[in-house]
Design a protein around this motif. Structure first.
Motif, PDB file in Angstrom:
ATOM      1  N   ALA A  37       0.844  -1.212   0.020  1.00  0.00           N
ATOM      2  CA  ALA A  37       0.093   0.057   0.007  1.00  0.00           C
ATOM      3  C   ALA A  37       0.837   1.155  -0.090  1.00  0.00           C
ATOM      4  O   ALA A  37       1.953   1.378   0.275  1.00  0.00           O
ATOM      5  CB  ALA A  37      -0.911   0.103   1.277  1.00  0.00           C
ATOM      6  N   ILE A  39       1.226   5.345   1.698  1.00  0.00           N
ATOM      7  CA  ILE A  39       0.809   6.397   2.569  1.00  0.00           C
ATOM      8  C   ILE A  39       1.361   7.415   2.002  1.00  0.00           C
ATOM      9  O   ILE A  39       2.505   7.636   2.157  1.00  0.00           O
ATOM     10  CB  ILE A  39       0.973   5.598   3.656  1.00  0.00           C
ATOM     11  CG1 ILE A  39       0.120   4.323   4.385  1.00  0.00           C
ATOM     12  CG2 ILE A  39       0.426   6.918   4.816  1.00  0.00           C
ATOM     13  CD1 ILE A  39       0.493   3.873   5.758  1.00  0.00           C
ATOM     14  N   ALA A  77       0.714  -4.387   2.436  1.00  0.00           N
ATOM     15  CA  ALA A  77      -0.702  -4.614   2.471  1.00  0.00           C
ATOM     16  C   ALA A  77      -0.989  -5.700   3.252  1.00  0.00           C
ATOM     17  O   ALA A  77      -0.046  -6.654   3.413  1.00  0.00           O
ATOM     18  CB  ALA A  77      -1.291  -4.764   0.864  1.00  0.00           C
ATOM     19  N   THR A  97      -3.945  -2.208   6.603  1.00  0.00           N
ATOM     20  CA  THR A  97      -3.712  -1.565   4.925  1.00  0.00           C
ATOM     21  C   THR A  97      -4.262  -2.778   4.000  1.00  0.00           C
ATOM     22  O   THR A  97      -4.046  -3.895   4.359  1.00  0.00           O
ATOM     23  CB  THR A  97      -2.137  -1.419   4.909  1.00  0.00           C
ATOM     24  OG1 THR A  97      -1.554  -2.591   5.096  1.00  0.00           O
ATOM     25  CG2 THR A  97      -1.675  -0.165   5.454  1.00  0.00           C
ATOM     26  N   TYR A 102      -3.402   5.718   0.944  1.00  0.00           N
ATOM     27  CA  TYR A 102      -3.901   6.440   2.106  1.00  0.00           C
ATOM     28  C   TYR A 102      -3.462   7.548   2.070  1.00  0.00           C
ATOM     29  O   TYR A 102      -2.368   8.126   1.548  1.00  0.00           O
ATOM     30  CB  TYR A 102      -3.581   5.639   3.103  1.00  0.00           C
ATOM     31  CG  TYR A 102      -4.213   4.100   3.256  1.00  0.00           C
ATOM     32  CD1 TYR A 102      -5.663   4.042   3.954  1.00  0.00           C
ATOM     33  CD2 TYR A 102      -3.569   3.051   2.788  1.00  0.00           C
ATOM     34  CE1 TYR A 102      -6.053   2.850   3.978  1.00  0.00           C
ATOM     35  CE2 TYR A 102      -4.157   1.929   2.645  1.00  0.00           C
ATOM     36  CZ  TYR A 102      -5.396   1.650   3.473  1.00  0.00           C
ATOM     37  OH  TYR A 102      -5.846   0.403   3.327  1.00  0.00           O
TER      38      TYR A 102
END
Length: 144
Positions: A37, A39, A77, A97, A102
């Protein structure tokens, strides 16, 4: 004479204000790498507290973000990831996540004598508008 001094003072102040903003590449969204993921932690430009760059940690990565800058943290993730900012007081946000992006806004509020940093998760639609004016914060060495 007073007018000339006022114009000169305003010019010098403008030069110092420009020097306080982060210089770098304009915001560019990156696709989430497989199994990860992203951020994005960003700090909208504000002249107040422009000299402060508290360390922000998300997962295992740490960055210092100046006014008008952002940093993309790549995290696994499927994990619980904590983003934190450490100064005299600690502030943190936690994510479970998924393979997506994000957004977290770093804000500096003022206490009695010093700035107090806060991390606030932001909705994607709001963040997309705000982060467009930010630039990639160049990282020199490790901020850990």
């Amino acid at each position: 004479m007073n007018r000339r001094l006022l114009v000169l003072s305003a010019g010098v102040a403008g030069i110092f204000a420009i020097g306080c903003a982060v210089q770098g590449q304009p915001f560019e969204k990156i696709p989430s790498p497989p199994g990860n993921a992203v951020i994005y932690v960003y700090r909208p430009y504000s002249y107040g507290s422009s000299a402060l760059r508290p360390a922000v940690t998300c997962g295992e990565d740490t960055a210092r973000i100046g006014p008008g800058g952002y940093h993309a943290f790549i995290v696994p993730a499927g994990d619980k990831v904590v983003c934190s900012i450490q100064t005299d007081t600690a502030d943190e946000v936690e994510f479970q996540t998924e393979r997506r992006s994000y957004y977290v806004r770093e804000e500096l509020g003022w206490g009695l004598l010093t700035a107090t940093p806060h991390l606030n998760p932001v909705d994607t639609d709001v963040a997309q508008t705000e982060i467009q004016s930010c630039v990639l914060e160049p990282q020199i060495g490790s901020a850990k």
